[in-house]
Design a protein around this motif. Sequence first.
Motif, PDB file in Angstrom:
ATOM      1  N   LEU A 146       1.287  -1.076  -0.338  1.00  0.00           N
ATOM      2  CA  LEU A 146       0.057   0.166   0.001  1.00  0.00           C
ATOM      3  C   LEU A 146       1.243   1.270   0.028  1.00  0.00           C
ATOM      4  O   LEU A 146       1.922   1.635   1.412  1.00  0.00           O
ATOM      5  CB  LEU A 146      -1.312   0.026   1.680  1.00  0.00           C
ATOM      6  N   TRP A 168      -4.559   6.706  -2.368  1.00  0.00           N
ATOM      7  CA  TRP A 168      -4.070   4.929  -2.095  1.00  0.00           C
ATOM      8  C   TRP A 168      -4.149   4.526  -3.132  1.00  0.00           C
ATOM      9  O   TRP A 168      -4.831   4.901  -4.200  1.00  0.00           O
ATOM     10  CB  TRP A 168      -4.466   4.543  -0.757  1.00  0.00           C
ATOM     11  N   VAL A 219      -8.561   2.366  -3.341  1.00  0.00           N
ATOM     12  CA  VAL A 219      -7.645   1.687  -4.304  1.00  0.00           C
ATOM     13  C   VAL A 219      -7.540   1.218  -5.327  1.00  0.00           C
ATOM     14  O   VAL A 219      -8.471   1.084  -6.086  1.00  0.00           O
ATOM     15  CB  VAL A 219      -6.949   0.990  -3.060  1.00  0.00           C
TER      16      VAL A 219
END
Length: 575
Positions: A282, A289, A341
């Motif tokens: 990550l 993100w 994400v």
Amino acid sequence: MRFSKLYAPTLKNAPADADIKSIELLIRGGFIRKIASGVFTYLPLGWKVIKKIENIVREEMDDIGIQEMLMPIIQPAEMWQQTGRWDDYGPEMMKVKDRHERYFTLGPTHEEITTSIMKNELISYKQMPMAIYQITNKYRDEIRPRFGLLRSREFIMKDGYSFHTSDESLDEYYKLFYGAYEKILERMQLEFYAVQADSGTIGGNGSHEFQVLADSGESDIYYCEKCSYAATDEKAVSGKKFIYNSEDEKELKETETPNVKTIDEVSEFLKITKEKIVKSILLKGRNGWVLALIRGDFELNLSKIRAIVKDQTLDLGDPGEIWNVFNVETGFVGPVGLKNVKVIADISTENMKNFVTGANKQGTHFVNVNFKRDFKVDIFEDIRVIEEGEECPVCGNKMKMKKGIEVGQVFKLGTKYSEAMEAYYTDEKGISHPYIMGCYGWGISRTMAAIVEQLNDGNGILWPLSVAPFEITVINAATKDEEATEISENIYNYLREKNHEVIIDDRNVSPGFKFKDNDLIGIPLKVIVGKGIKEGIVELKLRTDKESEKVQFKDTDELYSKIKEKLSSYIPKNR
């Protein structure tokens, strides 16, 4: 110059915090002194070397017709906000406020201010191409200043900029600067590579770095001996092919893996190879993100993924923040079920089936994970660090790797800055267009450190003749002998009249002490006048030679021919 008057406080021992050879030898040799972390003072010897490097760079810039100017170090925030780099540049930018609460930066580079100046001056296609350069101090707030002059907070740099009406014109100037940079390094007698490079925070669509080879280098250079391909680790790609996996998809299973977080631990616990694991990393940037996926036996290339998402602030996520946002420890992160994400997978994973990932739950991994069925990838791209021995992307030959120190870089900026800052010229039809730009940097102070990293031995520095603080040192090895003293002075004055940069070591210390100091400082040639003068003998010793040569001294003219011969044969190489 007389050594007895020279301000060059040499040291016998290395500073306790010297982490590489260049900072050790430059401090021990009396070239520089550390003021604070990443901040240095140049003593007279160091400043002589810096000015010589500057002059070589200046001469090569002037030779290709580039004009020198000087711009302010302090730059208003508004310029950087126009291009988006006020936030994009990251925490390395030194930001200050004046008494009116207005923000400024201590310039780490000058693209914005150069474009701002030119937008009011270059208004017609008839005025271009145009190129300028400057040599000045730059500032970057390194989080961990280290490696002496190679990664400091304040440094001396040459930066140049060119302005064009066409890509073809930019290409011409790019080649001019490229050639000039090669000449600079050749004049310094350095081994180097010009390599494809990442544009980083400067941006643009093409870049090359000029890397001085050194075992202590901070860059990994991958190159092919068969063809001309060479690139830094930040940019290098390979021709490695990944075999398509034709096995059937298996049922997704959740498996308990208590206290198993690392790739090695997962591999051992599940009795599988690292090639069957996909690492989930990550990262966080200004746009949110990003989840990077890469095969377990490879490493993520942060520069490549930053270039893909066009965000130089993108960095590894903080474990505490990852826990707060995703409620999972970093060792158990995975793509299945992870929300909000952007997923970027390395091309090494594209043909994988039935692989292992984290399950976004403490002490748990998924087995038999598959693309499309279990989660969606936004893009597959090359985001890994390549390895030595992989296939060259151009010819397929096995690539090799060497360490290097970047001293120069050239960039094709395109219209990134001119569009953002509304810097336009008018063509022959009266139509406005943004400038097409190039940028060309050279690290002056970095070059001094890079030379020392490549050229040193157990006794000290091996300066190339073109940048040595002095070409010749006349060492009076018998200061109490009147004849030796007189002849030393005569040789010293004669060499000065011949316009050589020469120093006479007239100190009342032992010959051994003089030899050690002169070797440490790295002066290319010693002319040693000692007790042998009674037999008409003077010794000549190149810094790279193990033994001195005894020369019959009849007159200074004859000796001078030997000195010129010695200097012409001098090649600074580690023994």
